[in-house]
Design a protein around this motif. Structure first.
Motif, PDB file in Angstrom:
ATOM      1  N   PRO A   1      80.718   5.673  41.911  1.00 55.42           N
ATOM      2  CA  PRO A   1      80.312   6.663  40.894  1.00 55.42           C
ATOM      3  C   PRO A   1      79.699   6.040  39.646  1.00 55.42           C
ATOM      4  O   PRO A   1      79.035   6.728  38.893  1.00 55.42           O
TER       5      PRO A   1
ATOM      6  N   HIS B   1      73.575   0.717  48.444  1.00 59.34           N
ATOM      7  CA  HIS B   1      73.776   1.007  47.029  1.00 59.34           C
ATOM      8  C   HIS B   1      74.072  -0.276  46.251  1.00 59.34           C
ATOM      9  O   HIS B   1      73.556  -0.486  45.154  1.00 59.34           O
TER      10      HIS B   1
ATOM     11  N   LEU C   1      79.377   6.640  47.611  1.00 60.77           N
ATOM     12  CA  LEU C   1      78.730   5.806  46.596  1.00 60.77           C
ATOM     13  C   LEU C   1      79.676   5.507  45.436  1.00 60.77           C
ATOM     14  O   LEU C   1      80.560   6.297  45.116  1.00 60.77           O
TER      15      LEU C   1
ATOM     16  N   VAL D   1      74.501  12.806  39.134  1.00 61.87           N
ATOM     17  CA  VAL D   1      73.856  14.028  39.620  1.00 61.87           C
ATOM     18  C   VAL D   1      73.545  14.929  38.429  1.00 61.87           C
ATOM     19  O   VAL D   1      74.414  15.187  37.591  1.00 61.87           O
TER      20      VAL D   1
ATOM     21  N   TYR E   1      75.606   6.092  40.221  1.00 61.12           N
ATOM     22  CA  TYR E   1      74.709   7.238  40.432  1.00 61.12           C
ATOM     23  C   TYR E   1      75.136   8.367  39.503  1.00 61.12           C
ATOM     24  O   TYR E   1      76.241   8.372  38.961  1.00 61.12           O
TER      25      TYR E   1
ATOM     26  N   THR F   1      76.536  11.458  48.306  1.00 59.20           N
ATOM     27  CA  THR F   1      77.200  10.673  47.270  1.00 59.20           C
ATOM     28  C   THR F   1      78.624  10.266  47.634  1.00 59.20           C
ATOM     29  O   THR F   1      79.215   9.429  46.949  1.00 59.20           O
TER      30      THR F   1
ATOM     31  N   ILE G   1      70.151  11.753  40.876  1.00 62.38           N
ATOM     32  CA  ILE G   1      69.958  12.826  41.853  1.00 62.38           C
ATOM     33  C   ILE G   1      69.776  14.123  41.092  1.00 62.38           C
ATOM     34  O   ILE G   1      70.644  14.501  40.286  1.00 62.38           O
TER      35      ILE G   1
END
Lengths: 499, 499
Positions: free
Chosen positions: B324, B289, B322, B329, B327, B319, B360
């Motif tokens: 935040p 990532h 990862l 969702v 990324y 996730t 995502i």
């Protein structure tokens, strides 16, 4: 074809005021109707620097209800935009159903200004065009109306405007170094615009050229064009709910981009000069013919023009010194029974010349957008999509190495009448003139409008139209032979220089 | 997606005989009706060597009136053909209105066999696809029906057939060195076919994959497919004369190319193995990532699957390690009021990730060809054209440097029932199950057919579908994380290796 468009078009004060008022009211009404019908609209302003995009956008939106539209200026992309795929900034700005989005420059920036600046490599170009085409196709398939306007001024006019802008402190900042560069290298930028137009002039999202020398002419043309497009969209939406496709009347003929109006028909040469020149050119052609045979270059020459414009005479002079085994002349009449039950391009595909051979077409596949259009032998949707189909066919020929040139033999109405009468008076030529010729003549204006649209939409860098001043036959013949000679010489040079 | 298609499909003697008889009679009738209606038809047979094209053509034409069709075998081009543009040989063979032309190999030769043989340079490829697309679009716009069949056998099956052909004197000449080369390098040829299919699977001329292992299955599928296409064309022609577009019923579900039927749902791993693996993969992802952030690689992950297939659980595991800030969702529900008045892809375009970020999607733009199709929320023409639109969007993302992967979480009906009941019994999970879930379940077969078509039409080399065996949640989670890890590693390597 851009360089041939008649940029001198003007409108008189009175006609302008009348058009302004009429179209303004109409636009307001159409906007409301489109809102009710849930039709989303995108209006794209592209064109030369200082062609008046800002002014024209401002003028256009005066007629619209401000609650129903958004204007987006598309300068260089922002950081946020550069972090995402190219189309993102436009896809996210799509108007909702019933709303109008106006774009001051658009997704065409990449294939015009950025290409000019060398920021987009040539190998990315076809991908960029492809993205634009599929973007617009997706949207129009979903009911979007896309109106694309290209505002066009000449190099001199642009220079004048830049200078005027620079002369005042308030406006001088508006003229950049890049602007001047596009003026200095005007021809290169024009060529880039030309390629952009020919790659993205789709039947679902066609371009309209706005001759922008006279601001009021441009304003009137823009309003009329937008109103016509909205009206068409509403008609189509209503029709889809009811019966099958019906002819939507073509309006606003007076604002069609003109090529013919700018043609100087007084051009002529003397008989002596003609004899000397034609002799020289024919010998040259004879020599070049053997060269193209040896180099396996196929050649396609198309002849269109008014009745009695002299197509037959030209073709005779063109072929008189050629080896008959190496060329063929195809006269194109109304399709026969077999041809009628095939695709309209099928019969021409059958006559595609072999490599090294010349095919000369006396009248051509352009019948689709001329006689078939004017006489109603095909549906509106059919001749409208034919521009793209024909461009695709010619591009396929050119990609296979062919020289493709189309000639429009132009004469004026008086000259035609004179020639018709001569033919009738001469027993040897009487067969050349029929009742139909006189009937076609009555539709001169409709044909002229169709010819203008054809020239604008299908003159491409790979298969140009050459408009031939034909009132003087001598001049016309020499110009055509000269054009062919030069095109063959260029192609031969290109092939010989290939690594 | 080709390599995932279930090639084991068979038909039993009795069903075959019945289908054979029915479709045979139907085809004869439809041929007469198309003749009367003046509909021209082109049927294209492409596919692997020894997949039985000749046999199948022969079988198909038994059902047709020989006065109404022509068969063209397209071997290497002749001298005459090589002297003309590539499309000439096909344009001149167009069937007249009401006639059928059958092509044993076609204009696809260039982008399959010749590409494999290295005869077409990569830079000519997009031009070749473009020619094919515009060729087919021009014809279908003119009313042509183009039916494209891709006959598909596995490498092993092909090898077996080549050997059998070689074992007899009468047939051994039919297997060439090139045939064997395509068998030896089967994967490379398959990849070329895959790219061909994804570039030319247009809504106006879609491909149908024929699983050709079982000859009788293939024969029945071909007859049914041709009959369906002709019937659709007749329906459309009749409808155009009357009211607006009406739903044409989708038939012959039993012959749709299947991916799901070949999925092995018994795959599983133990809890211990799962824990170890998931831990390793999550740490790996955390590291990757930061790499993709540094290298500005955008990532798009789409999740689709049956209700209760475990999408939520996977996304949680994906996730959990990862950052935040890097990324996001996006759960996809039914479109809201604002979304409903925009293009259906608009809301997803709004969520295109910035370079270096991961988006995502819990359910995706594929709703168009799943729920909207099955529930009738959009018109047939809309979901049919969506395959191409979606491919174009994903290709645009991929061209902008994004990693694009779509996961189909697959479980069987029993497993779903078990999970539904568990949810109902568990007070903490009851919110997850609604009446609608049970209703959707009743349409399992319709959804399955839509999923199969989606997987076949939209799994591309640049944005593949990954079908995940989901009966064992542990197995599914590990497979998905592993796929993402490998895709990111590949992309990072590619970016780092860039000159």
């Amino acid at each position: 074809m851009l360089e041939k468009i008649d940029l001198s078009k003007k409108i008189d004060k009175e006609t302008y005021k009348k058009t302004e008022k009429e179209q303004s009211e109409k636009l307001g009404l159409l906007q409301r109707q489109c809102k009710e019908a849930g039709i989303p609209v995108m209006i794209v302003f592209e064109g030369m620097g200082a062609s008046g995009k800002g002014t024209q956008i401002n003028h256009l939106i005066q007629a619209l209800d401000p609650r129903g539209f958004d204007v987006y200026a598309n300068d260089k992309s922002t950081d946020e935009e550069r972090m995402r795929p190219f189309l993102w900034r436009f896809f996210t700005k799509l108007p909702a159903h019933g709303r109008i989005a106006v774009f001051d420059r658009s997704w065409y920036r990449q294939v015009t200004m950025e290409r000019f600046a060398g920021k987009i490599p040539d190998e990315d170009l076809s991908g960029a065009f492809h993205d634009i085409q599929s973007f617009e196709r997706q949207l129009t398939d979903d009911g979007m109306v896309i109106i694309k306007l290209f505002l066009y001024v000449s190099r001199e006019e642009q220079k004048k405007r830049f200078k005027k802008l620079e002369s005042s402190k308030e406006t001088s900042w508006r003229v950049t170094k890049e602007d001047w560069k596009r003026n200095t290298e005007y021809d290169r930028f024009l060529h880039i615009c030309e390629e952009m137009l020919q790659n993205t002039d789709m039947d679902y999202a066609p371009w309209t050229i706005i001759e922008a020398t006279d601001k009021e002419y441009a304003a009137a043309k823009i309003m009329t064009c937008v109103a016509d497009c909205l009206e068409d969209a509403l008609n189509k939406k209503n029709l889809n709910g009811g019966a099958k496709e019906k002819e939507v009347p073509v309006r606003s003929e007076s604002f069609k981009a003109g090529v013919l109006s700018g043609v100087d028909l007084t051009k002529s040469i003397s008989k002596e000069e003609y004899k000397k020149e034609i002799d020289r050119l024919q010998k040259k052609l004879e020599f070049l013919h053997s060269q193209i045979y040896r180099l396996r270059i196929p050649v396609v020459l198309g002849f269109e023009g008014w009745d009695a414009a002299g197509k037959g005479g030209v073709i005779k002079r063109l072929t008189s010194h050629l080896d008959p085994r190496g060329y063929k002349v195809y006269p194109t009449a109304a399709p026969n029974d077999i041809e009628r039950v095939h695709h309209y391009l099928w019969r021409f595909w059958n006559h595609v010349p072999k490599a090294g051979h010349i095919a000369i077409f006396d009248r051509t596949w352009y019948g689709r957008v001329l006689v078939e259009r004017v006489e109603g032998f095909c549906r509106e949707s059919q001749w409208k999509q034919a521009y793209q189909e024909i461009n695709e066919m010619e591009s396929h020929l050119a990609n296979a190495g062919a020289v493709v040139i189309k000639f429009w033999l132009h004469i004026d109405k008086d000259e035609q009448e004179k020639r018709f009468k001569e033919r009738q008076a001469n027993p040897l030529k009487q067969w050349k003139i029929t009742e139909e010729d006189w009937r076609n003549r009555e539709k001169w204006d409709q044909y002229e409008s169709a010819v203008n649209e054809m020239l604008v939409r299908t003159s491409t860098t790979y298969a140009p139209w050459v408009v031939v001043e034909g009132n003087c036959k001598y001049y016309a013949r020499v110009k055509i032979l000269k054009t062919v000679v030069e095109a063959l010489e260029d192609k031969i040079k290109e092939v010989n220089n290939r690594p």
